[in-house]
Write an enzyme that holds these catalytic residues in place. Structure first.
Site, PDB file in Angstrom:
ATOM      1  N   LEU A  17       5.673   5.538 -12.405  1.00 14.19           N
ATOM      2  CA  LEU A  17       7.111   5.571 -12.105  1.00 14.19           C
ATOM      3  C   LEU A  17       7.327   5.890 -10.626  1.00 14.19           C
ATOM      4  O   LEU A  17       8.161   6.712 -10.254  1.00 14.19           O
ATOM      5  CB  LEU A  17       7.815   6.616 -12.984  1.00 14.19           C
ATOM      6  CG  LEU A  17       7.793   6.331 -14.484  1.00 14.19           C
ATOM      7  CD1 LEU A  17       8.311   7.528 -15.277  1.00 14.19           C
ATOM      8  CD2 LEU A  17       8.625   5.086 -14.818  1.00 14.19           C
ATOM      9  N   THR A  19       7.415   3.893  -6.613  1.00 13.24           N
ATOM     10  CA  THR A  19       8.358   2.961  -5.982  1.00 13.24           C
ATOM     11  C   THR A  19       8.701   1.819  -6.936  1.00 13.24           C
ATOM     12  O   THR A  19       9.871   1.536  -7.199  1.00 13.24           O
ATOM     13  CB  THR A  19       7.728   2.385  -4.683  1.00 13.24           C
ATOM     14  OG1 THR A  19       7.334   3.484  -3.862  1.00 13.24           O
ATOM     15  CG2 THR A  19       8.699   1.496  -3.943  1.00 13.24           C
ATOM     16  N   ALA A  22       9.835   3.055 -10.944  1.00 10.88           N
ATOM     17  CA  ALA A  22      11.210   3.559 -11.031  1.00 10.88           C
ATOM     18  C   ALA A  22      12.193   2.402 -10.824  1.00 10.88           C
ATOM     19  O   ALA A  22      13.235   2.328 -11.483  1.00 10.88           O
ATOM     20  CB  ALA A  22      11.440   4.660  -9.992  1.00 10.88           C
ATOM     21  N   GLU A 197       1.014   2.696   5.430  1.00  8.44           N
ATOM     22  CA  GLU A 197       0.559   3.876   4.694  1.00  8.44           C
ATOM     23  C   GLU A 197      -0.059   4.881   5.668  1.00  8.44           C
ATOM     24  O   GLU A 197      -0.447   4.513   6.773  1.00  8.44           O
ATOM     25  CB  GLU A 197      -0.543   3.461   3.707  1.00  8.44           C
ATOM     26  CG  GLU A 197      -0.168   2.343   2.767  1.00  8.44           C
ATOM     27  CD  GLU A 197       0.385   2.853   1.450  1.00  8.44           C
ATOM     28  OE1 GLU A 197       0.295   4.063   1.202  1.00  8.44           O
ATOM     29  OE2 GLU A 197       0.907   2.022   0.691  1.00  8.44           O
ATOM     30  N   ASP A 208      -5.857  -6.172   1.695  1.00 10.76           N
ATOM     31  CA  ASP A 208      -4.729  -6.416   0.782  1.00 10.76           C
ATOM     32  C   ASP A 208      -4.392  -7.916   0.752  1.00 10.76           C
ATOM     33  O   ASP A 208      -4.204  -8.501  -0.321  1.00 10.76           O
ATOM     34  CB  ASP A 208      -3.513  -5.589   1.242  1.00 10.76           C
ATOM     35  CG  ASP A 208      -2.260  -5.934   0.478  1.00 10.76           C
ATOM     36  OD1 ASP A 208      -2.124  -5.456  -0.664  1.00 10.76           O
ATOM     37  OD2 ASP A 208      -1.419  -6.697   0.999  1.00 10.76           O
ATOM     38  N   LYS A 212      -4.695 -10.741  -2.476  1.00 10.35           N
ATOM     39  CA  LYS A 212      -3.643 -11.674  -2.897  1.00 10.35           C
ATOM     40  C   LYS A 212      -4.120 -13.121  -2.774  1.00 10.35           C
ATOM     41  O   LYS A 212      -3.864 -13.954  -3.654  1.00 10.35           O
ATOM     42  CB  LYS A 212      -2.402 -11.450  -2.038  1.00 10.35           C
ATOM     43  CG  LYS A 212      -1.778 -10.065  -2.242  1.00 10.35           C
ATOM     44  CD  LYS A 212      -0.793  -9.750  -1.130  1.00 10.35           C
ATOM     45  CE  LYS A 212      -0.128  -8.400  -1.318  1.00 10.35           C
ATOM     46  NZ  LYS A 212       0.615  -7.976  -0.110  1.00 10.35           N
TER      47      LYS A 212
HETATM   48  N1  LIG Z   1       5.380  -0.605  -3.339  1.00  5.40           N
HETATM   49  C1  LIG Z   1       5.495  -1.921  -3.216  1.00  5.40           C
HETATM   50  O1  LIG Z   1       6.341  -2.430  -2.478  1.00  5.40           O
HETATM   51  C2  LIG Z   1       4.561  -2.829  -3.985  1.00  5.40           C
HETATM   52  C3  LIG Z   1       4.696  -4.224  -3.830  1.00  5.40           C
HETATM   53  C4  LIG Z   1       3.864  -5.074  -4.578  1.00  5.40           C
HETATM   54  C5  LIG Z   1       2.932  -4.532  -5.434  1.00  5.40           C
HETATM   55  N2  LIG Z   1       2.819  -3.165  -5.524  1.00  5.40           N
HETATM   56  C6  LIG Z   1       1.818  -2.640  -6.465  1.00  5.40           C
HETATM   57  O2  LIG Z   1       2.497  -1.919  -7.474  1.00  5.40           O
HETATM   58  C7  LIG Z   1       1.679  -0.853  -7.952  1.00  5.40           C
HETATM   59  C8  LIG Z   1       2.448   0.456  -7.846  1.00  5.40           C
HETATM   60  O3  LIG Z   1       2.800   0.670  -6.490  1.00  5.40           O
HETATM   61  P1  LIG Z   1       3.850   1.800  -6.052  1.00  5.40           P
HETATM   62  O4  LIG Z   1       4.154   1.515  -4.616  1.00  5.40           O
HETATM   63  O5  LIG Z   1       4.960   1.886  -7.020  1.00  5.40           O
HETATM   64  O6  LIG Z   1       2.927   3.087  -6.146  1.00  5.40           O
HETATM   65  P2  LIG Z   1       3.394   4.632  -6.158  1.00  5.40           P
HETATM   66  O7  LIG Z   1       4.766   4.759  -5.577  1.00  5.40           O
HETATM   67  O8  LIG Z   1       2.282   5.397  -5.539  1.00  5.40           O
HETATM   68  O9  LIG Z   1       3.480   4.976  -7.708  1.00  5.40           O
HETATM   69  C9  LIG Z   1       2.359   5.132  -8.525  1.00  5.40           C
HETATM   70  C10 LIG Z   1       2.803   5.774  -9.815  1.00  5.40           C
HETATM   71  O10 LIG Z   1       1.683   5.871 -10.680  1.00  5.40           O
HETATM   72  C11 LIG Z   1       1.703   7.144 -11.298  1.00  5.40           C
HETATM   73  N3  LIG Z   1       0.359   7.501 -11.718  1.00  5.40           N
HETATM   74  C12 LIG Z   1      -0.732   7.761 -10.965  1.00  5.40           C
HETATM   75  N4  LIG Z   1      -1.784   8.039 -11.755  1.00  5.40           N
HETATM   76  C13 LIG Z   1      -1.345   7.947 -13.030  1.00  5.40           C
HETATM   77  C14 LIG Z   1      -1.944   8.113 -14.297  1.00  5.40           C
HETATM   78  N5  LIG Z   1      -3.233   8.429 -14.398  1.00  5.40           N
HETATM   79  N6  LIG Z   1      -1.176   7.940 -15.392  1.00  5.40           N
HETATM   80  C15 LIG Z   1       0.129   7.620 -15.305  1.00  5.40           C
HETATM   81  N7  LIG Z   1       0.754   7.427 -14.114  1.00  5.40           N
HETATM   82  C16 LIG Z   1       0.017   7.595 -13.003  1.00  5.40           C
HETATM   83  C17 LIG Z   1       2.279   8.090 -10.253  1.00  5.40           C
HETATM   84  O11 LIG Z   1       2.760   9.252 -10.916  1.00  5.40           O
HETATM   85  P3  LIG Z   1       3.573  10.418 -10.140  1.00  5.40           P
HETATM   86  O12 LIG Z   1       4.819   9.775  -9.626  1.00  5.40           O
HETATM   87  O13 LIG Z   1       3.848  11.443 -11.164  1.00  5.40           O
HETATM   88  O14 LIG Z   1       2.657  10.880  -9.034  1.00  5.40           O
HETATM   89  C18 LIG Z   1       3.371   7.197  -9.663  1.00  5.40           C
HETATM   90  O15 LIG Z   1       4.545   7.309 -10.406  1.00  5.40           O
HETATM   91  C19 LIG Z   1       0.404  -0.926  -7.110  1.00  5.40           C
HETATM   92  O16 LIG Z   1      -0.571  -1.659  -7.799  1.00  5.40           O
HETATM   93  C20 LIG Z   1       0.838  -1.655  -5.869  1.00  5.40           C
HETATM   94  O17 LIG Z   1      -0.216  -2.339  -5.230  1.00  5.40           O
HETATM   95  C21 LIG Z   1       3.603  -2.312  -4.840  1.00  5.40           C
END
Ligand SMILES: NC(=O)c1ccc[n+]([C@@H]2O[C@H](COP(=O)([O-])OP(=O)(O)OC[C@H]3O[C@@H](n4cnc5c(N)ncnc54)[C@H](OP(=O)(O)O)[C@@H]3O)[C@@H](O)[C@H]2O)c1
Length: 438
Positions: A17, A19, A22, A197, A208, A212
């Site tokens: 949950l 970026t 949520a 990051e 990355d 892709k």
């Molecule tokens: N951000 C982007 O713009 C974007 C774009 C394209 C693809 N993606 C991909 O989308 C995925 C998520 O990215 P994000 O940016 O949303 O990452 P993020 O903000 O770091 O969120 C990761 C989430 O995973 C949760 N988490 C970590 N370990 C866990 C576990 N063992 N069990 C359950 N939940 C766990 C974290 O919990 P807590 O919140 O409690 O720490 C957090 O809510 C990645 O694969 C990323 O490559 C992201």
């Protein structure tokens, strides 16, 4: 199990949950009427999981079953689709996806690293279980390039893909040009404004984009996802001098991802390239993504838009959920996993391209003619050669020289550069950047 034929709601479990997670929860809540109409059934979140239950995520989570251990979601009777938004090539994300498939649940993920390393085995097990694995959000965020390529261009033999797939690199290179700053300063500024990051290695190093590209190449060419077949070079070798010289010469430096049929020896490479200013890819700004494809029947097709961020990425994740609700199911990479052929390494690239060379010729007589002579011995013709003396250049000081060649082969350039370096005429290492056109 639910689909639009049964009329039952589609029940969704979201693991992660942050970026994206949520954002997906917000979108499923805020657009539920539109989504139910388009999906044919209500899309209902039944379960959520993250590490910290107490954290404020800007969205209400009290109405859903909370899982401290997201792996339990894979076994839950009231979950039809597991949405994996944790991230990482291995660890919990991988086990969750494997367990969900084994339990006969559909999976939606934005995790390019997971699929780049384990895409083949995930596709094989999903197809054996007749469940969907949607990953639209894993490539170019909100841009529907997976569906565009896999479904929209399904009638074509794809010849070539040239793309900008990493917003961080595009933003950093843009800053270097606009603000005339060094690579290091541009990365720091990108970190300050949230476009890089804290540890930017995966983005800056080209990894990355390689993740892709390996997914796009599998769909385009019917090959197994194979990260080892992607030649990867990041943007840390690009200096302010290169950005300035490229601009003077009518180019812009971009981190480019290329997949090319190359007469059957498929090439996959990610590296900085000089893109001619008259090409649309040269004008992709900030953190944008753009993908240009050539198909044998359709011709050239372009996709572009926001490659990351909460809303665009959630948009792509939810579109995959809608597909599942509609009962739309295709092989994960377009071609059944058992029929995907192995992808070879990029070492057989014999395509022709011009090259940009930046060298510092040592303060010795005849260095320029030795350098041009070596290029000529390798059948490399010079299109442009400019000397770039420092403002306070003194007679006899080292002389920076920029060369742009006519189209030649990578192997010829590599041999010529090795010889030039061995001839003792350079002060420092040369920088070699390919010129990439469509
Ligand atoms: N951000 C982007 O713009 C974007 C774009 C394209 C693809 N993606 C991909 O989308 C995925 C998520 O990215 P994000 O940016 O949303 O990452 P993020 O903000 O770091 O969120 C990761 C989430 O995973 C949760 N988490 C970590 N370990 C866990 C576990 N063992 N069990 C359950 N939940 C766990 C974290 O919990 P807590 O919140 O409690 O720490 C957090 O809510 C990645 O694969 C990323 O490559 C992201």
């Amino acid at each position: 199990m639910s689909d639009s034929a049964s009329g039952n709601p589609l029940r969704i479990g979201i693991a992660g949950l942050g970026t994206v997670g949520a954002g997906v929860l917000k979108l499923l809540t805020q657009q539920q009427d539109i989504l139910a109409a388009r999906a044919g059934v209500p899309l209902v979140v039944t379960a959520v999981s993250a590490r910290n239950r107490q954290q404020d995520r800007g969205v209400e989570i009290d109405g859903y079953a909370w899982y401290d251990n997201c792996l339990d979601m894979a076994e839950a009777d009231d979950v039809d689709v597991v949405v994996e938004l944790i991230g990482g090539a291995d660890g919990t994300a991988k086990v969750l996806v494997e367990n969900a498939i084994a339990a006969g649940k559909h999976v939606v993920t934005a995790n390019k690293a997971l699929l780049a390393y384990h895409g083949q085995s995930i596709a094989e097990s999903a197809e054996a279980k007749a469940v969907a694995v949607g990953f639209e959000a894993a490539v170019a965020g909100g841009v529907p390039v997976i569906k565009g390529l896999r479904d929209g261009l399904a009638a074509n033999q794809v010849e070539r893909i040239v793309a900008i797939l990493n917003g961080t690199c595009n933003f950093v290179l843009g800053l270097m040009e606009e603000e005339e700053v060094s690579f290091e300063d541009a990365v720091r500024e990108a970190q300050d404004v949230g476009f890089a990051e804290a540890d930017p290695t995966t983005d800056i190093g080209g990894f990355d984009a390689a993740h892709k590209l390996s997914l796009l190449a599998s769909i385009a060419f019917g090959t197994q996802v194979n990260l080892d077949a992607v030649l990867v070079k990041g943007i840390d070798s690009v200096a302010a001098e290169d950005i300035e010289a490229a601009k003077e010469l009518g180019y812009r430096i971009k981190l480019i991802a290329v997949a090319d049929r190359n007469g059957g020896h498929i090439i996959q490479r990610v590296h900085p390239a000089l893109v001619p200013l008259e090409q649309p890819l040269a004008h992709v700004g900030g953190p944008g993504n753009s993908i240009v494809m050539q198909g044998d029947w359709v011709g050239t097709v372009e996709f572009g838009g926001p490659g990351a961020g909460e809303k665009p990425t959630a948009s792509a994740v939810v579109a995959d959920i809608v597909d599942i609700a509609r009962g739309f199911q295709v092989p994960v990479f377009g071609t059944p996993a058992a029929q995907l052929t192995p992808a070879k390494s990029a070492s057989e690239d014999n395509s022709l391209a011009p090259y940009y060379l930046r060298m510092e010729l040592a303060d010795k007589k005849g260095t320029a003619s030795t350098m041009t002579g070596i290029l000529a011995e390798h059948d490399i013709s010079i299109e442009t050669m400019i000397q770039k003396p420092e403002e306070d250049h003194e007679l006899g000081a080292n002389m920076p020289v920029i060369v742009v060649t006519y189209a030649t082969r990578d192997t010829a350039i590599a041999k010529a550069i090795a010889e030039i370096e061995g001839a003792g005429i350079l002060a420092g290492s040369p920088n070699v950047i390919r010129v990439e056109s469509l």
